[in-house]
Design a protein around this motif. Structure first.
Motif, PDB file in Angstrom:
ATOM      1  N   VAL A 113       0.841  -1.201   0.000  1.00  0.00           N
ATOM      2  CA  VAL A 113       0.000   0.000   0.000  1.00  0.00           C
ATOM      3  C   VAL A 113       0.873   1.247   0.000  1.00  0.00           C
ATOM      4  O   VAL A 113       1.722   1.410   0.877  1.00  0.00           O
ATOM      5  CB  VAL A 113      -0.938   0.036   1.219  1.00  0.00           C
ATOM      6  CG1 VAL A 113      -1.836   1.263   1.167  1.00  0.00           C
ATOM      7  CG2 VAL A 113      -1.774  -1.237   1.301  1.00  0.00           C
ATOM      8  N   THR A 114       0.674   2.110  -0.979  1.00  0.00           N
ATOM      9  CA  THR A 114       1.347   3.393  -1.005  1.00  0.00           C
ATOM     10  C   THR A 114       0.343   4.484  -1.378  1.00  0.00           C
ATOM     11  O   THR A 114      -0.817   4.199  -1.655  1.00  0.00           O
ATOM     12  CB  THR A 114       2.556   3.385  -1.966  1.00  0.00           C
ATOM     13  OG1 THR A 114       3.292   4.611  -1.799  1.00  0.00           O
ATOM     14  CG2 THR A 114       2.123   3.256  -3.422  1.00  0.00           C
ATOM     15  N   LYS A 168      -2.721   5.883   3.476  1.00  0.00           N
ATOM     16  CA  LYS A 168      -2.065   4.577   3.445  1.00  0.00           C
ATOM     17  C   LYS A 168      -2.385   3.735   4.675  1.00  0.00           C
ATOM     18  O   LYS A 168      -2.765   2.571   4.563  1.00  0.00           O
ATOM     19  CB  LYS A 168      -0.541   4.741   3.344  1.00  0.00           C
ATOM     20  CG  LYS A 168      -0.026   5.387   2.093  1.00  0.00           C
ATOM     21  CD  LYS A 168       1.488   5.337   2.014  1.00  0.00           C
ATOM     22  CE  LYS A 168       2.185   6.100   3.116  1.00  0.00           C
ATOM     23  NZ  LYS A 168       1.954   7.565   3.023  1.00  0.00           N
ATOM     24  N   THR A 169      -2.206   4.346   5.849  1.00  0.00           N
ATOM     25  CA  THR A 169      -2.399   3.568   7.078  1.00  0.00           C
ATOM     26  C   THR A 169      -3.846   3.128   7.230  1.00  0.00           C
ATOM     27  O   THR A 169      -4.121   1.964   7.575  1.00  0.00           O
ATOM     28  CB  THR A 169      -1.960   4.383   8.301  1.00  0.00           C
ATOM     29  OG1 THR A 169      -0.570   4.711   8.185  1.00  0.00           O
ATOM     30  CG2 THR A 169      -2.171   3.589   9.579  1.00  0.00           C
ATOM     31  N   THR A 204      -6.038   2.654   4.881  1.00  0.00           N
ATOM     32  CA  THR A 204      -6.307   1.613   3.882  1.00  0.00           C
ATOM     33  C   THR A 204      -5.718   0.286   4.316  1.00  0.00           C
ATOM     34  O   THR A 204      -6.358  -0.774   4.175  1.00  0.00           O
ATOM     35  CB  THR A 204      -5.754   2.035   2.511  1.00  0.00           C
ATOM     36  OG1 THR A 204      -6.366   3.268   2.114  1.00  0.00           O
ATOM     37  CG2 THR A 204      -6.023   0.974   1.458  1.00  0.00           C
ATOM     38  N   THR A 255       2.982  -0.756   9.429  1.00  0.00           N
ATOM     39  CA  THR A 255       2.565   0.615   9.148  1.00  0.00           C
ATOM     40  C   THR A 255       3.542   1.590   9.802  1.00  0.00           C
ATOM     41  O   THR A 255       4.353   1.213  10.652  1.00  0.00           O
ATOM     42  CB  THR A 255       1.154   0.896   9.688  1.00  0.00           C
ATOM     43  OG1 THR A 255       1.126   0.635  11.098  1.00  0.00           O
ATOM     44  CG2 THR A 255       0.117   0.028   8.991  1.00  0.00           C
ATOM     45  N   GLU A 312       2.704  -1.206   4.433  1.00  0.00           N
ATOM     46  CA  GLU A 312       2.575   0.203   4.075  1.00  0.00           C
ATOM     47  C   GLU A 312       3.947   0.776   3.764  1.00  0.00           C
ATOM     48  O   GLU A 312       4.896   0.618   4.546  1.00  0.00           O
ATOM     49  CB  GLU A 312       1.941   0.990   5.223  1.00  0.00           C
ATOM     50  CG  GLU A 312       1.856   2.490   4.948  1.00  0.00           C
ATOM     51  CD  GLU A 312       1.472   3.319   6.144  1.00  0.00           C
ATOM     52  OE1 GLU A 312       1.693   4.546   6.094  1.00  0.00           O
ATOM     53  OE2 GLU A 312       0.953   2.758   7.131  1.00  0.00           O
ATOM     54  N   THR A 342      -3.240   4.845  -3.204  1.00  0.00           N
ATOM     55  CA  THR A 342      -4.449   5.560  -2.785  1.00  0.00           C
ATOM     56  C   THR A 342      -4.648   6.848  -3.578  1.00  0.00           C
ATOM     57  O   THR A 342      -5.751   7.148  -4.022  1.00  0.00           O
ATOM     58  CB  THR A 342      -4.398   5.884  -1.286  1.00  0.00           C
ATOM     59  OG1 THR A 342      -3.223   6.662  -1.013  1.00  0.00           O
ATOM     60  CG2 THR A 342      -4.369   4.602  -0.455  1.00  0.00           C
ATOM     61  N   LYS A 353       5.965   6.312  -6.637  1.00  0.00           N
ATOM     62  CA  LYS A 353       4.978   5.405  -6.053  1.00  0.00           C
ATOM     63  C   LYS A 353       4.707   4.215  -6.975  1.00  0.00           C
ATOM     64  O   LYS A 353       4.438   3.109  -6.512  1.00  0.00           O
ATOM     65  CB  LYS A 353       3.690   6.166  -5.734  1.00  0.00           C
ATOM     66  CG  LYS A 353       3.913   7.245  -4.672  1.00  0.00           C
ATOM     67  CD  LYS A 353       2.640   7.879  -4.222  1.00  0.00           C
ATOM     68  CE  LYS A 353       2.929   9.017  -3.235  1.00  0.00           C
ATOM     69  NZ  LYS A 353       3.706   8.608  -2.060  1.00  0.00           N
ATOM     70  N   ASN A 373     -11.022   5.056   1.145  1.00  0.00           N
ATOM     71  CA  ASN A 373      -9.979   4.133   1.597  1.00  0.00           C
ATOM     72  C   ASN A 373     -10.525   2.721   1.761  1.00  0.00           C
ATOM     73  O   ASN A 373      -9.873   1.733   1.386  1.00  0.00           O
ATOM     74  CB  ASN A 373      -9.393   4.622   2.927  1.00  0.00           C
ATOM     75  CG  ASN A 373      -8.601   5.906   2.785  1.00  0.00           C
ATOM     76  OD1 ASN A 373      -8.066   6.202   1.713  1.00  0.00           O
ATOM     77  ND2 ASN A 373      -8.512   6.672   3.852  1.00  0.00           N
TER      78      ASN A 373
END
Length: 455
Positions: free
Chosen positions: A66-67, A72-73, A75, A94, A168, A189, A210, A286
């Motif tokens: 996840v970026t 991010k967190t 999600t 995370t 993350e 995201t 990303k 998210n």
């Protein structure tokens, strides 16, 4: 989590305190951005050498990566909730943490315990001499603080073992330590301007960094819909690109009691009136991204009842988190203009656009204090209490206060610390006020500690 002395000879350290002191002796992004260390050349060779010496623990379970600039967190937490509802053991990595380092590494939703953290750090320390000289130029000086933490997470997840890792990105993507793992599903995201000294100067540059997490043959769940940026991601050759508002969407996102009511669509299914236990319209997006990623991971839709169970039990501390009612106090770790704008909009929607607001604000360098305050709605605030974030990159409180005065805020004061700022704000707030503590996750973390949230 308290320190302790261990006789476990496998740890290599007599106590967790000794292990953390060793960890802190390594280059940390906080110190680097504050200018106390020379910038390193972007390089994954140190991290590659480290996981090789550890026997490749990052390969012991499939990975969802996840970026994104914001979300991010949250999600990652939504993904963890969905995967757990499906009965999987989930390892989640995370950053940053709010109160304790242990929060960064979690399994089955629970932070790593002190003994396991000591053991994981001890194992990484034991192999550190084996990677001496890895990297190039200034990067040859050994692993960074974040690389060590990432490796410790891989070790812990491998030892449990977990069924899937949700990772993350710390910053960017292409050169992030987490990118030694080959993810079968990647989530981006959104793309905004943050950390431009490393990733910028344009959104296209940030997007390219990303996009580096995308592995050929994987599925990409892309929340960024700017048509000028989408080709940057598709150029990384994912097997499938699931684009927001095309393959997946949150097509209804309404305020509900204590959270949101969502109508969701994925490539394989649709879900109506799903109650999400998070505040802010952006959290609906998210969760939608996480739901699409979970479907991509399983190769099939998630059962309706499990989606509802996951949405109703997810939490994301420090993100529009209500921590008091007398006065109403909300914590949000908005750290850039996009996050600040989203936080301000959410407060207006969920607590009333005409609500009198007292802002407690501390922020980090790299953003314009005036722009951040404007995005947070400071010109409409009754009062701003400026304080330093507990970070070497903190903007002095007086600089934040000067920016608030320039925006015409009627009452502006400074405080020497976050706890002092909370005391000032609470004492000045009336029954009609909402106190919003924001500007940085470091400020939010200090506020949660001062208020004993979660203790």
């Amino acid at each position: 989590m308290s320190d302790f002395t261990s006789n476990d000879s496998t740890s290599g350290f007599p106590s967790l305190g000794d292990a953390l002191a060793w960890l802190d002796s390594h280059q940390n992004m906080e110190r680097m951005l504050a200018g106390s260390r020379a910038e390193r050349v972007p390089d994954l060779s140190r991290m590659a050498a480290l996981v090789d010496a550890l026997g490749h623990p990052e390969r012991t379970a499939p990975v969802i990566h996840v970026t994104g600039t914001n979300g991010k967190t949250s999600t990652a937490r939504c993904l963890t909730s969905l995967l757990t509802a499906k009965g999987l053991r989930v390892g989640t990595f995370t950053s940053p943490h709010l109160a304790q380092l242990n929060e960064r590494i979690a399994a089955d939703g629970e932070p790593i315990d002190d003994r396991s953290l000591l053991a994981a750090l001890g194992l990484v320390a034991a192999v550190e001499p084996l990677i001496a000289g890895a990297g190039s130029g200034p990067s040859r000086s050994g692993p960074t603080w974040f690389e060590i933490m990432t490796a410790a997470a891989f070790v812990y997840f491998s030892d449990r073992p977990v069924d899937v890792m949700v990772l993350e990105v710390g910053m960017g993507g292409r050169w992030d330590a987490t990118n030694v793992a080959d993810a079968s599903v990647s989530v981006v995201t959104n793309v905004g301007l943050d950390h431009v000294e490393f990733l910028g100067p344009t959104r296209a540059h940030v997007a390219a960094e990303k996009a580096g997490v995308i592995k050929p043959g994987s599925t990409l769940v892309l929340g960024e819909t700017d048509p000028s940026l989408v080709p940057i991601f598709s150029a990384e050759s994912p097997a499938s690109l699931w684009l927001a508002e095309r393959e997946w969407a949150c097509y209804a996102n309404q305020l509900a009691v204590g959270g949101r009511s969502l109508d969701l669509r994925t490539p394989g299914s649709s879900y109506e009136a799903v109650w999400l236990d998070l505040h802010g319209a952006h959290q609906g997006l998210n969760f939608a991204a996480a739901l699409a990623a979970a479907e991509a991971f399983f190769g099939a839709p998630i059962e309706d009842r499990l989606v509802r169970e996951a949405a109703a039990t997810v939490s994301s501390p420090g993100r529009l988190e209500i921590v008091g009612h007398d006065p109403l106090m909300v914590l949000d770790g908005a750290k850039n203009l996009e996050g600040a704008t989203a936080a301000s909009a959410a407060v207006a929607e969920e607590f009333g656009a005409d609500r009198s607001v007292v802002l407690v604000v501390g922020m980090l360098r790299g953003k314009s204090p005036e722009d951040m305050l404007r995005a947070l709605g400071a010109p409409r605030a009754r009062m701003v209490v400026a304080c330093p974030a507990p970070s070497p990159r903190a903007v002095p409180a007086e600089e934040v206060a000067a920016a608030a005065r320039a925006l015409g805020v009627p009452s502006v004061v400074t405080a020497d610390s976050v706890p002092d700022a909370l005391s000032v704000a609470s004492g000045a707030a009336t029954a009609d006020d909402l106190v919003l503590v924001t500007g940085s996750l470091y400020v939010v973390g200090a506020a949660r500690a001062a208020l004993a949230v979660g203790a």
